[in-house]
Design an enzyme around this catalytic site. Structure first.
Site, short mmCIF file in Angstrom:
data_model
loop_
_atom_site.label_atom_id
_atom_site.label_comp_id
_atom_site.label_asym_id
_atom_site.label_seq_id
_atom_site.Cartn_x
_atom_site.Cartn_y
_atom_site.Cartn_z
CG ASP A 79 33.41 31.84 36.74
OD1 ASP A 79 34.29 32.44 36.10
OD2 ASP A 79 32.99 32.22 37.85
CD GLU A 81 32.21 33.18 41.80
OE1 GLU A 81 32.93 33.87 42.58
OE2 GLU A 81 32.19 33.37 40.57
CG ASP A 178 38.07 29.29 37.26
OD1 ASP A 178 37.08 29.35 38.00
OD2 ASP A 178 38.47 30.27 36.59
CG HIS A 236 32.62 38.55 41.31
ND1 HIS A 236 33.80 38.07 40.79
CD2 HIS A 236 32.72 39.90 41.31
CE1 HIS A 236 34.58 39.09 40.50
NE2 HIS A 236 33.95 40.21 40.79
CG ASP A 241 30.93 35.28 36.61
OD1 ASP A 241 30.22 36.28 36.39
OD2 ASP A 241 31.79 35.25 37.53
#
Length: 266
Positions: A79, A81, A178, A236, A241
């Protein structure tokens, strides 16, 4: 039931287990075991334990029969960011790169890769980005570039045995962004190759909708709510996550769901 006939029944059930419908196997075991003397039952437990151990399974029979086997040895939960603002900045750059290695047999986390990444096009994080992700400027300043992090991911994959052709693994993400948009887009911008292992994945939202019959509009929050799970950490945060994704996958697996690739071949 004599010990001899009891053992014959056990042998038949044991050798035919691989062909037996997984959802009926526990009930079949119970039916056979209810007819057996305690001595035979004890011997059966010992035999099965040794058999499992010989195949590298140290888990108990109860744990092994609690959910059907998955198609993959490992799930790689990922995941990202990325840099962001309102209105959105372009190009976006990955600033957190976490991966959890999830054992496909036990659905437990075995290893973690986690690095922050220094953005180069927009090196200064926006207040919106920090508020959303919890990532402050000091967490990305002086960190490796995306190219360097991708090299370390490859080293980690090799160390974990995930590059072995006989080991089946697949990435899992909450959505397609992603690996369909973010990573290939940034790699194209920077002139970097995308490793083949990033080109197939499982979208957890699709898997959840197949399993539960409803689309999780709010992603992880809806999936946790639908499965009566407590949300882990802060939304987030990439690593948090990932932990939520892993927890949701484990819960779905225990309910009998078998995960399959959802992405289309590149």
């Amino acid at each position: 039931v004599s010990d001899a006939s009891g053992c014959s029944m056990i042998a038949l059930l044991h050798t035919g287990a691989a062909k037996f419908p997984q959802n009926l196997l526990p009930r079949a075991r119970e039916a056979v075991c209810s007819l057996l003397p305690a001595g035979v039952l004890k011997g059966y437990s010992s035999i099965v334990s040794r058999k499992l151990a010989s195949h590298g399974f140290g888990a108990s029979m109860a744990a092994m029969s609690s959910f059907p086997p998955q198609r993959y040895h490992y799930f790689l939960v990922l995941d990202f960011e990325a840099t962001c603002d309102k209105p959105q900045i372009h190009p976006q750059e990955i600033i957190e790169f976490p991966i959890l290695k999830l054992n496909g047999r036990t659905m437990e986390i075995e290893s973690t890769f986690h690095m922050y990444v220094q953005p180069v096009v927009h090196p200064q994080l926006t207040p919106f980005c920090t508020e959303l992700t919890g990532i402050i400027q000091g967490m990305v300043d002086g960190q490796p570039s995306l190219q360097q992090v991708l090299e370390r991911v490859d080293e980690w994959m090799a160390k974990e045995g995930l590059l072995d052709p006989s080991v089946k693994s697949i990435f899992v993400t909450c959505g397609d962004w992603d690996l369909k948009v973010m990573l290939p887009g940034q790699c194209q911008y920077l002139g970097l190759p995308v490793a083949d292992y990033f080109k197939q994945w499982i979208n957890l939202k699709k898997a959840y909708s197949f399993a539960m019959g409803s689309w999780p509009k709010n992603g992880l929050l809806d999936m946790n709510k639908g499965l009566n799970l407590q949300h882990i950490g802060r939304p987030h945060s990439g690593i948090d996550d990932c932990k939520n994704i892993a927890n949701i996958m484990k819960t779905l697996a225990h309910r009998g769901f078998i995960f399959k690739q959802t992405s289309k071949p590149f």
